[in-house]
Write a protein that holds these residues in place. Sequence first.
Motif, PDB file in Angstrom:
ATOM      1  N   LEU A 261     -11.119  11.594  -6.824  1.00 23.95           N
ATOM      2  CA  LEU A 261     -10.899  10.435  -5.974  1.00 23.95           C
ATOM      3  C   LEU A 261      -9.412  10.089  -5.996  1.00 23.95           C
ATOM      4  O   LEU A 261      -8.713  10.379  -6.974  1.00 23.95           O
ATOM      5  N   ARG A 262      -8.958   9.445  -4.949  1.00 23.64           N
ATOM      6  CA  ARG A 262      -7.561   9.000  -4.894  1.00 23.64           C
ATOM      7  C   ARG A 262      -7.518   7.543  -4.458  1.00 23.64           C
ATOM      8  O   ARG A 262      -8.209   7.153  -3.514  1.00 23.64           O
ATOM      9  N   ALA A 263      -6.741   6.762  -5.167  1.00 24.89           N
ATOM     10  CA  ALA A 263      -6.578   5.345  -4.831  1.00 24.89           C
ATOM     11  C   ALA A 263      -5.112   5.078  -4.486  1.00 24.89           C
ATOM     12  O   ALA A 263      -4.210   5.640  -5.093  1.00 24.89           O
ATOM     13  N   ARG A 264      -4.906   4.216  -3.519  1.00 24.14           N
ATOM     14  CA  ARG A 264      -3.571   3.886  -3.026  1.00 24.14           C
ATOM     15  C   ARG A 264      -3.156   2.521  -3.578  1.00 24.14           C
ATOM     16  O   ARG A 264      -3.894   1.548  -3.455  1.00 24.14           O
ATOM     17  N   PHE A 265      -1.968   2.464  -4.193  1.00 21.88           N
ATOM     18  CA  PHE A 265      -1.451   1.234  -4.782  1.00 21.88           C
ATOM     19  C   PHE A 265      -0.108   0.870  -4.172  1.00 21.88           C
ATOM     20  O   PHE A 265       0.748   1.744  -3.968  1.00 21.88           O
ATOM     21  N   SER A 266       0.085  -0.405  -3.897  1.00 20.56           N
ATOM     22  CA  SER A 266       1.421  -0.884  -3.540  1.00 20.56           C
ATOM     23  C   SER A 266       2.285  -0.857  -4.791  1.00 20.56           C
ATOM     24  O   SER A 266       1.823  -1.194  -5.891  1.00 20.56           O
ATOM     25  N   ASN A 267       3.548  -0.470  -4.615  1.00 23.46           N
ATOM     26  CA  ASN A 267       4.464  -0.334  -5.751  1.00 23.46           C
ATOM     27  C   ASN A 267       5.844  -0.840  -5.339  1.00 23.46           C
ATOM     28  O   ASN A 267       6.836  -0.091  -5.342  1.00 23.46           O
ATOM     29  N   PRO A 268       5.927  -2.115  -4.958  1.00 20.20           N
ATOM     30  CA  PRO A 268       7.150  -2.623  -4.327  1.00 20.20           C
ATOM     31  C   PRO A 268       8.388  -2.578  -5.203  1.00 20.20           C
ATOM     32  O   PRO A 268       9.499  -2.417  -4.690  1.00 20.20           O
ATOM     33  N   VAL A 269       8.244  -2.719  -6.511  1.00 18.97           N
ATOM     34  CA  VAL A 269       9.425  -2.712  -7.378  1.00 18.97           C
ATOM     35  C   VAL A 269       9.589  -1.388  -8.113  1.00 18.97           C
ATOM     36  O   VAL A 269      10.474  -1.248  -8.956  1.00 18.97           O
ATOM     37  N   GLY A 270       8.746  -0.409  -7.803  1.00 19.77           N
ATOM     38  CA  GLY A 270       8.884   0.910  -8.417  1.00 19.77           C
ATOM     39  C   GLY A 270       8.479   0.970  -9.868  1.00 19.77           C
ATOM     40  O   GLY A 270       8.943   1.840 -10.611  1.00 19.77           O
ATOM     41  N   LEU A 271       7.576   0.078 -10.305  1.00 20.76           N
ATOM     42  CA  LEU A 271       7.131   0.092 -11.700  1.00 20.76           C
ATOM     43  C   LEU A 271       6.342   1.354 -12.018  1.00 20.76           C
ATOM     44  O   LEU A 271       6.471   1.935 -13.099  1.00 20.76           O
TER      45      LEU A 271
END
Length: 364
Positions: A261-271
């Motif tokens: 499975l693949r999940a998509r995450f927002s990563n606005p600050v590049g953590l």
Amino acid sequence: MIRLILLSVTLATGGGGLSAQDAEPRPAVVAVEATTRDLAETSDFNGRLDANRRVALAARVSGVIEKIGFTPGARVTEGQTLFVIESDLYEATAREAEGALRAALAQRDLAQIERDRQAELVAREAGAQARLDQAEAALATAEADVLRLEAALDRARTNLSYTEIKAPFEGRIGNTPVDEGALIGPETGTLATLVQLDPIHAEFPVPTAVLRNFLERVDRGEVSKEAAVSLTLANGTVYDLQGDIDFVDSRVNSRTDSVTLRARFSNPVGLLLDGELVRVTLTSDTPGGELAIPAQAVQRDIQGAFVLVVGEGEVAEQRRITVSRSAEGFAVIAEGLTEGERVITEGVNKVRPGAAVDAAAPGG
């Protein structure tokens, strides 16, 4: 004399009525009430983060690097110039191709005029058909030369454009093995790697049975693929944004009987970083009120699960329980406890059933 001895023994053994249990201090423990909680059913898996886009930048023409336009590890914007290769030779080649094309265009125009003139003479029966045929052949040759030289000019201009290597998208760029002044070319290989970290994906294998249950609940509308996944990082930190499942592989891994499975995450600050190993938690149902206690309170022996309950008179009591599942650090209780009963979570090793305890609430 015998009476004196008996009196001494009576006084020495506590004739005042204090028991040995009362004389000893009670062990201090921490006890937590069994309460109804909203706990979603979750499953944990090992996963790895994968950048949304990744490209290895390489030179397509040879030359000396005149400028490197980025700092390794920094963010770059789409279209930003990353490498500049000396362009003098490629500019000269482009101008040469442009001049040759102009000459060919002039020759084509002249051939067109001659062809039209011969056609007019033939129409008036004042010229030979052979001359018209020769003029048409010359025109065709001139047009072919124009096409060939247009392609040469396009190739020269394309090579000239390759002297600037630009970022195809916004992202974070890695280190480069070359410096300004170095001679590079297509054989040099990767000059730098650019990755797009926002958004970022987490890929993880899920047993087929777990996946089937999850997808069936999605079909029934009981759960959603949106915000269905959370991440725990290597240091134990829980990432504060939830992920949406955007891909379910169509093939089962026959060795592990699992599906990726693949999940998509927002990563606005590049953590979150590309390739990072994470713990993935998949939420399989919507939260509902269930009786639960901290998982650390549950003990097990050959007969099954049990807890130590602080009963009447602050006396520890062993209670057999049935745990239906675990979620978010809690054990969901199916049988054996009622709401409000206190279970010992800390100091269990100091207590035996039937012993009096000094129970305090967490933080008390």
